[in-house]
Write a protein that holds these residues in place. Structure first.
Motif, PDB file in Angstrom:
ATOM      1  N   LEU A   1      -2.059   3.209   0.140  1.00 55.44           N
ATOM      2  CA  LEU A   1      -1.523   3.463   1.361  1.00 55.44           C
ATOM      3  C   LEU A   1      -2.019   2.508   2.603  1.00 55.44           C
ATOM      4  N   PHE A   2      -1.183   2.370   3.652  1.00 48.08           N
ATOM      5  CA  PHE A   2      -1.471   1.691   4.740  1.00 48.08           C
ATOM      6  C   PHE A   2      -1.862   0.278   4.476  1.00 48.08           C
ATOM      7  N   GLU A   3      -1.570  -0.440   3.336  1.00 51.50           N
ATOM      8  CA  GLU A   3      -2.033  -1.831   3.162  1.00 51.50           C
ATOM      9  C   GLU A   3      -1.235  -2.666   4.043  1.00 51.50           C
TER      10      GLU A   3
ATOM     11  N   LEU B   1       5.170  -0.744  -1.815  1.00 49.91           N
ATOM     12  CA  LEU B   1       5.641   0.549  -1.246  1.00 49.91           C
ATOM     13  C   LEU B   1       6.679   0.747  -0.292  1.00 49.91           C
ATOM     14  N   PRO B   2       7.396   1.823  -0.117  1.00 42.25           N
ATOM     15  CA  PRO B   2       8.344   1.814   1.034  1.00 42.25           C
ATOM     16  C   PRO B   2       7.572   1.634   2.246  1.00 42.25           C
TER      17      PRO B   2
ATOM     18  N   ASP C   1       5.517  13.789   9.633  1.00 40.34           N
ATOM     19  CA  ASP C   1       7.041  13.848   9.556  1.00 40.34           C
ATOM     20  C   ASP C   1       7.159  14.325   7.995  1.00 40.34           C
ATOM     21  N   ILE C   2       7.043  15.360   7.484  1.00 40.98           N
ATOM     22  CA  ILE C   2       6.881  15.777   6.121  1.00 40.98           C
ATOM     23  C   ILE C   2       8.013  15.462   5.486  1.00 40.98           C
ATOM     24  N   HIS C   3       9.434  15.703   5.717  1.00 43.21           N
ATOM     25  CA  HIS C   3      10.603  15.313   5.366  1.00 43.21           C
ATOM     26  C   HIS C   3      10.674  13.710   4.807  1.00 43.21           C
ATOM     27  N   ARG C   4      10.090  12.853   5.933  1.00 41.40           N
ATOM     28  CA  ARG C   4      10.355  11.589   5.576  1.00 41.40           C
ATOM     29  C   ARG C   4       9.274  11.157   4.573  1.00 41.40           C
ATOM     30  N   SER C   5       8.118  11.705   4.522  1.00 41.43           N
ATOM     31  CA  SER C   5       7.218  11.531   3.676  1.00 41.43           C
ATOM     32  C   SER C   5       7.285  11.905   2.144  1.00 41.43           C
ATOM     33  N   ARG C   6       8.002  13.097   2.184  1.00 35.69           N
ATOM     34  CA  ARG C   6       8.363  13.313   0.772  1.00 35.69           C
ATOM     35  C   ARG C   6       9.680  12.481   0.278  1.00 35.69           C
ATOM     36  N   SER C   7      10.436  12.022   1.128  1.00 35.88           N
ATOM     37  CA  SER C   7      11.366  11.173   0.673  1.00 35.88           C
ATOM     38  C   SER C   7      10.922   9.683   0.284  1.00 35.88           C
ATOM     39  N   ALA C   8       9.787   9.273   1.189  1.00 35.47           N
ATOM     40  CA  ALA C   8       9.390   7.942   0.716  1.00 35.47           C
ATOM     41  C   ALA C   8       8.509   8.025  -0.602  1.00 35.47           C
TER      42      ALA C   8
ATOM     43  N   SER D   1       2.263  -1.262   8.839  1.00 34.04           N
ATOM     44  CA  SER D   1       2.558  -1.240   7.726  1.00 34.04           C
ATOM     45  C   SER D   1       2.038   0.327   6.989  1.00 34.04           C
ATOM     46  N   GLY D   2       3.165   1.011   6.715  1.00 30.64           N
ATOM     47  CA  GLY D   2       2.958   2.280   6.026  1.00 30.64           C
ATOM     48  C   GLY D   2       2.921   3.503   6.983  1.00 30.64           C
ATOM     49  N   GLU D   3       3.192   3.402   8.321  1.00 24.20           N
ATOM     50  CA  GLU D   3       3.225   4.162   9.281  1.00 24.20           C
ATOM     51  C   GLU D   3       4.449   5.312   9.086  1.00 24.20           C
ATOM     52  N   PHE D   4       5.421   4.842   8.555  1.00 29.61           N
ATOM     53  CA  PHE D   4       6.563   5.821   8.316  1.00 29.61           C
ATOM     54  C   PHE D   4       6.466   6.333   6.598  1.00 29.61           C
ATOM     55  N   PHE D   5       5.550   5.781   5.945  1.00 29.88           N
ATOM     56  CA  PHE D   5       5.435   6.369   4.821  1.00 29.88           C
ATOM     57  C   PHE D   5       4.657   7.694   4.499  1.00 29.88           C
ATOM     58  N   TRP D   6       3.510   7.828   5.643  1.00 33.31           N
ATOM     59  CA  TRP D   6       2.755   9.060   5.224  1.00 33.31           C
ATOM     60  C   TRP D   6       2.411   9.425   6.757  1.00 33.31           C
TER      61      TRP D   6
END
Length: 337
Positions: free
Chosen positions: A96-98, A123-124, A145-152, A137-142
């Motif tokens: 994460l966040f790499e 990773l997305p 915003d739980i919905h977006r994180s689960r989708s990622a 990098s990775g801001e929108f992955f985790w």
């Protein structure tokens, strides 16, 4: 590195990510918060051909099985490192966040020496997949915003499955799936959904999503955003329940085909959390290193331990392939709307 140095490195990097990245942004739950009863994933029956790939200067890329609104995130790029005398392949997923892949250089060199082609995935929302509207990098992955994180997470699992299938079909060599940190969680989730993998190696995997968001020091600012939205821990557990899987014999990889490795000085995840994960999954292939979260990848015994695990898996399955076309599950493709 000794215990003090390992812990210092983890803490230094953790503080840097928090200060320079996570505390500079805020996200909040959007859309439907709780998942429908059917969950995120639907494993379809029948054979699905590997997706088409296109060459890149460092390897190849393929279209994601799950589409998102961000054009930068629609393709998964793979960096390929080839061994001169290959005996197998390793599909490797980062953490994460790499924002730099240098953390894997020593590990990959050691794998190449032992005859493994290495396919380093993305990773997305990370690296080249970072949307122009995100700050790192990775801001929108985790995020909160739980919905977006689960989708990622769902997207990451579907892509790792697709990449494993691409490599298996193109290289005709036994292929291990290997993940580090969040990549290790993704690899384990894939193992809980697919029983035809050759083997999985999870290095310092995130034990569960609701727990790390609530308890990990790295996620302190994300937790603040969650609390500001009025979301409780119990609601988080419900939201991430589809990902808190305990493998079942029906649809998951045999536990003996999963190798779990973690550093006992890890400052991102506690030993108790790792041991709880080991207990839930009933892992039998376990290595505990005198290392922190980050320098586990520089441990001299890491590549040899993976090589020995590979040889053990190969001895029990000389063809290196599990299942048949009709038994192989199709890509994980369902996302909560």
């Amino acid at each position: 590195m000794d215990e003090a140095s390992s812990k210092f490195l983890d803490q230094f990097v953790q503080d840097k990510i928090l200060t320079e990245k996570l505390r500079q942004v805020h996200h909040f739950p959007q859309g439907e918060f709780l998942p429908p009863p059917t969950g995120f994933f639907e494993i379809l029956q029948g054979q699905v051909d590997p997706p088409e790939v296109s060459a890149t200067p460092q390897g190849f890329r393929f279209p994601s099985p799950i589409l998102t609104p961000w054009p930068e995130n629609q393709f998964c790029e793979v960096i390929v490192h080839r061994s001169e005398h290959p005996v197998g392949c390793i599909v490797l997923q980062h953490g994460l966040f790499e924002d730099s892949r240098t953390i894997f250089e020593f590990f990959i060199r050691e794998l190449l020496k032992r005859g493994f082609h290495v396919f380093l995935s993305t990773l997305p929302f990370h690296h080249h997949r970072q949307p122009l509207s995100s700050q790192f990098s990775g801001e929108f992955f985790w995020s909160a915003d739980i919905h977006r994180s689960r989708s990622a997470i769902a997207q990451a699992v579907s892509e790792l499955q697709a990449l494993e299938r691409i490599v298996r079909h193109r290289e005709h060599l036994p292929t291990l799936v290997c993940g580090f940190s969040m990549g290790g969680f993704v690899a384990l989730l894939l193992a809980s959904l697919c029983k035809d993998l050759f083997g999985v190696v999870a290095i310092n995997p995130a034990p569960n999503l609701s727990g790390i968001l609530w308890d990990s020091p790295l996620c302190a600012s994300i937790k603040e955003d969650v609390l500001a939205s009025g979301i409780s821990f119990e609601q988080l557990q419900t939201a991430f329940a589809p990902f808190e899987r305990i493998p079942s014999p029906h649809d998951s990889l045999d536990q003996e085909r999963i190798q779990m490795i973690y550093g006992i000085y890890d400052q991102f995840t506690t030993t108790q959390q790792y041991e709880s994960l080991i207990h839930r999954w009933s892992f039998t292939q376990i290595h505990r290193y005198p290392a922190g979260h980050l320098n586990t990848l520089r441990m001299q015994q890491l590549a040899p331990d993976i090589e020995l695990f590979f040889q053990t898996m190969l001895a029990s399955n000389p063809s290196g392939i599990f299942g048949t076309g009709s038994e192989r599950p199709s890509p994980v493709s369902e996302v909560v709307r």
